[in-house]
Write an enzyme that holds these catalytic residues in place. Structure first.
Site, short mmCIF file in Angstrom:
data_model
loop_
_atom_site.label_atom_id
_atom_site.label_comp_id
_atom_site.label_asym_id
_atom_site.label_seq_id
_atom_site.Cartn_x
_atom_site.Cartn_y
_atom_site.Cartn_z
N GLU A 49 1.13 -1.08 -0.03
CA GLU A 49 0.07 -0.04 0.24
C GLU A 49 0.78 1.13 -0.02
O GLU A 49 1.76 1.55 0.90
CB GLU A 49 -0.69 0.11 1.35
CG GLU A 49 -2.11 0.97 1.21
CD GLU A 49 -2.83 0.85 2.38
OE1 GLU A 49 -4.04 0.48 2.49
OE2 GLU A 49 -2.27 1.10 3.68
N ASP A 60 -4.14 10.89 8.65
CA ASP A 60 -2.92 10.10 9.11
C ASP A 60 -2.60 10.99 10.43
O ASP A 60 -2.71 12.11 10.64
CB ASP A 60 -2.12 10.23 8.12
CG ASP A 60 -2.11 9.60 6.68
OD1 ASP A 60 -2.16 8.29 7.02
OD2 ASP A 60 -2.31 9.93 5.88
N TYR A 175 -11.43 -2.19 3.53
CA TYR A 175 -10.60 -1.75 4.71
C TYR A 175 -11.37 -1.53 6.14
O TYR A 175 -12.04 -0.39 5.79
CB TYR A 175 -9.59 -0.52 4.06
CG TYR A 175 -8.48 -0.33 4.98
CD1 TYR A 175 -8.51 -0.06 6.29
CD2 TYR A 175 -7.27 -0.28 4.52
CE1 TYR A 175 -7.42 0.22 7.10
CE2 TYR A 175 -6.19 0.36 4.98
CZ TYR A 175 -6.15 0.48 6.54
OH TYR A 175 -5.17 0.66 7.21
#
Length: 267
Positions: A49, A60, A175
């Site tokens: 990834e 993030d 995911y």
């Protein structure tokens, strides 16, 4: 079968979960990043990834924010990210590469042109973090016409009613973000992972991978008992951070870390 499906099929045949490794493309520089990707792939990583460096990576935590900052400071651009993928393909023709990106990076370059360039470089899938499936028609269409798989996120806060929508939109895998908030290593795995995976699987036949907060072999093993794949990112990026003063040591250190983590995928 496409490369993503093949990777998960190989893992199932070996009675283990697939190991999905995240690195930010170009961190801390192009050549070191290429060597880092090679080290991961040669030590058991099933899916790579690649984070596309962005100035405002809102999903993030600090570890990956700083990785993106290092990459951009080192001169990474969209064109250089595609070049990195092409170079990876020279030694890893069968490893799936999934872009971990943000919609502005795709939209600002022209959705069709960006997705086509990604495919030509050798990208297999796209996870656009801030793009919900209800607003993703243009990316879905471009990916479908170029043979790139789509990946969408399910969060702990996702209501049951949306799972069918997300399951229908994804074509590569789902995911599952196991914790609320941003990326980053945690001390333990979220408690509700088995129940969350079971709920998602009621709405899709695609593989379900689990990420966010997984950083130790025991974490990997705990998740691998239930998920089709385990995602580790910040723990690997931290290896890069810890060896910035001696960049030649980054790839060997990542090789050792990856081998240890991958060992936890066996059921």
């Amino acid at each position: 079968m496409d490369r993503i499906a093949q990777a998960f099929a190989r893992a199932r045949a070996a009675n283990r979960a697939a190991f999905v490794a995240y690195l930010c493309a170009g961190d801390p520089d192009f050549d070191t990043s290429l060597a880092a990707c090679r080290a991961l792939i040669e030590n058991g990583v099933d899916v790579l990834e690649l984070g596309v460096p962005f100035s405002d990576p809102l999903a993030d935590g600090l570890t990956n924010q700083l990785a993106a900052q290092r990459s951009l400071a080192g001169g990474m651009t969209a064109a250089r990210v595609f070049e990195l993928v092409r170079r990876i393909r020279e030694f890893a023709p069968d490893t799936p590469i999934v872009f971990y990106t943000y919609y502005n990076l795709v939209f600002s370059n022209g959705v069709d042109a960006y997705v086509q360039a990604a495919k030509e470089a050798g990208v297999d899938g796209m996870l656009t973090l801030d793009l919900p499936p209800e607003e993703a028609a243009d990316v879905q269409a471009a990916c479908a016409s170029n043979g790139i798989k789509t990946v969408f996120i399910v969060a702990p806060t996702t209501p049951e009613a949306r799972l069918a929508i997300i399951g229908k939109a994804a074509t590569g895998f789902i995911y599952y973000v196991s914790r609320e908030g941003v990326t980053g290593v945690r001390d333990s795995v979220a408690a509700n992972v088995p129940e969350a995976i079971a709920a998602i699987k009621r709405h899709t036949a695609l593989p379900v991978v689990v990420g966010f907060g997984i950083g130790k072999r025991e974490h990997v093993a705990e998740v691998a008992a239930h998920a089709d794949g385990v995602v580790v990112g910040s723990a690997l990026v931290n290896v890069i951070r810890d060896h910035l003063s001696e960049r030649a040591k980054i790839a060997p250190a990542l090789a050792a870390k990856a081998a240890d983590l991958v060992a936890g995928t066996q059921r």
